[in-house]
Design a protein around this motif. Structure first.
Motif, PDB file in Angstrom:
ATOM      1  N   GLU A 141      32.893  24.852  15.371  1.00 18.97           N
ATOM      2  CA  GLU A 141      32.517  23.508  14.882  1.00 18.97           C
ATOM      3  C   GLU A 141      33.169  23.004  13.860  1.00 18.97           C
ATOM      4  N   ILE A 142      33.639  21.942  13.616  1.00 19.95           N
ATOM      5  CA  ILE A 142      34.692  21.167  12.667  1.00 19.95           C
ATOM      6  C   ILE A 142      33.447  20.458  11.849  1.00 19.95           C
ATOM      7  N   VAL A 143      33.045  20.845  10.720  1.00 15.74           N
ATOM      8  CA  VAL A 143      31.883  20.247  10.028  1.00 15.74           C
ATOM      9  C   VAL A 143      32.433  19.495   8.868  1.00 15.74           C
ATOM     10  N   ARG A 144      32.012  18.266   8.610  1.00 10.70           N
ATOM     11  CA  ARG A 144      32.084  17.283   7.508  1.00 10.70           C
ATOM     12  C   ARG A 144      31.216  17.915   6.523  1.00 10.70           C
ATOM     13  N   GLY A 145      31.433  17.516   5.054  1.00 14.23           N
ATOM     14  CA  GLY A 145      30.303  17.591   3.981  1.00 14.23           C
ATOM     15  C   GLY A 145      29.299  16.525   4.195  1.00 14.23           C
ATOM     16  N   LEU A 146      28.345  16.683   3.568  1.00 20.84           N
ATOM     17  CA  LEU A 146      27.127  15.761   3.450  1.00 20.84           C
ATOM     18  C   LEU A 146      27.586  14.744   2.477  1.00 20.84           C
ATOM     19  N   ARG A 147      27.461  13.525   2.919  1.00 14.88           N
ATOM     20  CA  ARG A 147      27.718  12.256   2.053  1.00 14.88           C
ATOM     21  C   ARG A 147      26.347  12.019   0.893  1.00 14.88           C
ATOM     22  N   VAL A 148      25.130  12.264   1.596  1.00  7.79           N
ATOM     23  CA  VAL A 148      24.038  12.179   0.838  1.00  7.79           C
ATOM     24  C   VAL A 148      23.160  13.296   0.849  1.00  7.79           C
ATOM     25  N   ASP A 149      22.704  14.047  -0.172  1.00 10.53           N
ATOM     26  CA  ASP A 149      21.560  14.925  -0.390  1.00 10.53           C
ATOM     27  C   ASP A 149      20.397  14.480   0.393  1.00 10.53           C
ATOM     28  N   PRO A 150      20.004  15.390   1.533  1.00 10.88           N
ATOM     29  CA  PRO A 150      18.910  15.130   2.245  1.00 10.88           C
ATOM     30  C   PRO A 150      17.653  15.007   1.833  1.00 10.88           C
ATOM     31  N   LYS A 151      17.443  15.455   0.312  1.00  9.40           N
ATOM     32  CA  LYS A 151      16.214  15.086  -0.310  1.00  9.40           C
ATOM     33  C   LYS A 151      16.336  13.905  -0.926  1.00  9.40           C
ATOM     34  N   GLU A 152      17.257  13.274  -1.251  1.00 11.23           N
ATOM     35  CA  GLU A 152      17.511  12.187  -1.971  1.00 11.23           C
ATOM     36  C   GLU A 152      17.199  11.166  -0.807  1.00 11.23           C
ATOM     37  N   ALA A 153      17.709  11.331   0.326  1.00  9.32           N
ATOM     38  CA  ALA A 153      17.765  10.363   1.228  1.00  9.32           C
ATOM     39  C   ALA A 153      16.147  10.293   1.846  1.00  9.32           C
ATOM     40  N   ARG A 154      15.419  11.482   2.006  1.00 13.22           N
ATOM     41  CA  ARG A 154      14.014  11.305   2.283  1.00 13.22           C
ATOM     42  C   ARG A 154      13.301  10.182   1.241  1.00 13.22           C
ATOM     43  N   ARG A 155      13.761  10.701  -0.131  1.00 13.19           N
ATOM     44  CA  ARG A 155      13.157  10.207  -1.185  1.00 13.19           C
ATOM     45  C   ARG A 155      13.245   8.538  -1.074  1.00 13.19           C
ATOM     46  N   LEU A 156      14.440   8.172  -0.565  1.00 13.85           N
ATOM     47  CA  LEU A 156      14.911   6.641  -0.685  1.00 13.85           C
ATOM     48  C   LEU A 156      14.167   5.904   0.561  1.00 13.85           C
ATOM     49  N   ARG A 157      13.877   6.582   1.583  1.00 12.45           N
ATOM     50  CA  ARG A 157      13.273   6.239   3.079  1.00 12.45           C
ATOM     51  C   ARG A 157      11.649   6.172   2.432  1.00 12.45           C
ATOM     52  N   TYR A 158      11.087   7.128   1.774  1.00 15.19           N
ATOM     53  CA  TYR A 158       9.837   6.874   1.558  1.00 15.19           C
ATOM     54  C   TYR A 158       9.560   5.663   0.399  1.00 15.19           C
ATOM     55  N   GLU A 159      10.513   5.248  -0.309  1.00 17.40           N
ATOM     56  CA  GLU A 159      10.238   4.070  -1.107  1.00 17.40           C
ATOM     57  C   GLU A 159      10.332   2.846  -0.258  1.00 17.40           C
ATOM     58  N   VAL A 160      11.198   2.904   0.918  1.00 13.62           N
ATOM     59  CA  VAL A 160      11.368   1.648   1.742  1.00 13.62           C
ATOM     60  C   VAL A 160      10.115   1.694   2.685  1.00 13.62           C
TER      61      VAL A 160
END
Length: 124
Positions: free
Chosen positions: A89-108
């Protein structure tokens, strides 16, 4: 199934969000992770993967430039020998921290879609 002199290797990558590509290769016995990545042509065919592979890396281990390589989901050094049927598997790095993405989704979205349960009850 490959013979004792050749290995059947699957190389997968995600060159962009929600996009996956896969290549099946027959390589000679004694091939490494780096050989599989090189022979797959995925770094040549996809501009983002090519750019990330060309970036300098400060990390050691399963890294080619800014990409991580893994065998069956576990980081692997490019010099690691492959076994028949391995999935590289060739894996790219994460662009957004998963915890931060979850927090932003919750705000919306707020509390919508969340299962509410009564205290002390197993039923929703």
């Amino acid at each position: 199934m490959a013979s004792a002199e050749t290995l059947t290797i699957h190389v997968v990558a995600s060159p962009a969000a929600r996009q996956t590509v896969s290549v099946t290769l027959c390589l000679p016995a004694g091939s490494t992770v780096a050989d599989a990545v090189q022979h797959s042509g995925l770094l040549v065919d996809h501009a983002l993967l090519r750019e990330l592979a060309a970036q300098p890396s400060a990390e050691a281990g399963g890294v080619i430039g800014a990409l991580t390589v893994a065998v069956w989901g576990r980081a692997a050094a490019p010099e690691r020998l492959l076994d028949d049927g391995d999935r590289v598997e060739i894996v790219r790095g994460l662009r957004v921290d998963p915890k931060e993405a979850r927090r932003l989704r919750y705000e919306v979205q707020g509390d919508r879609g969340r299962v509410r349960r009564k205290v002390g009850s197993l039923k929703p």
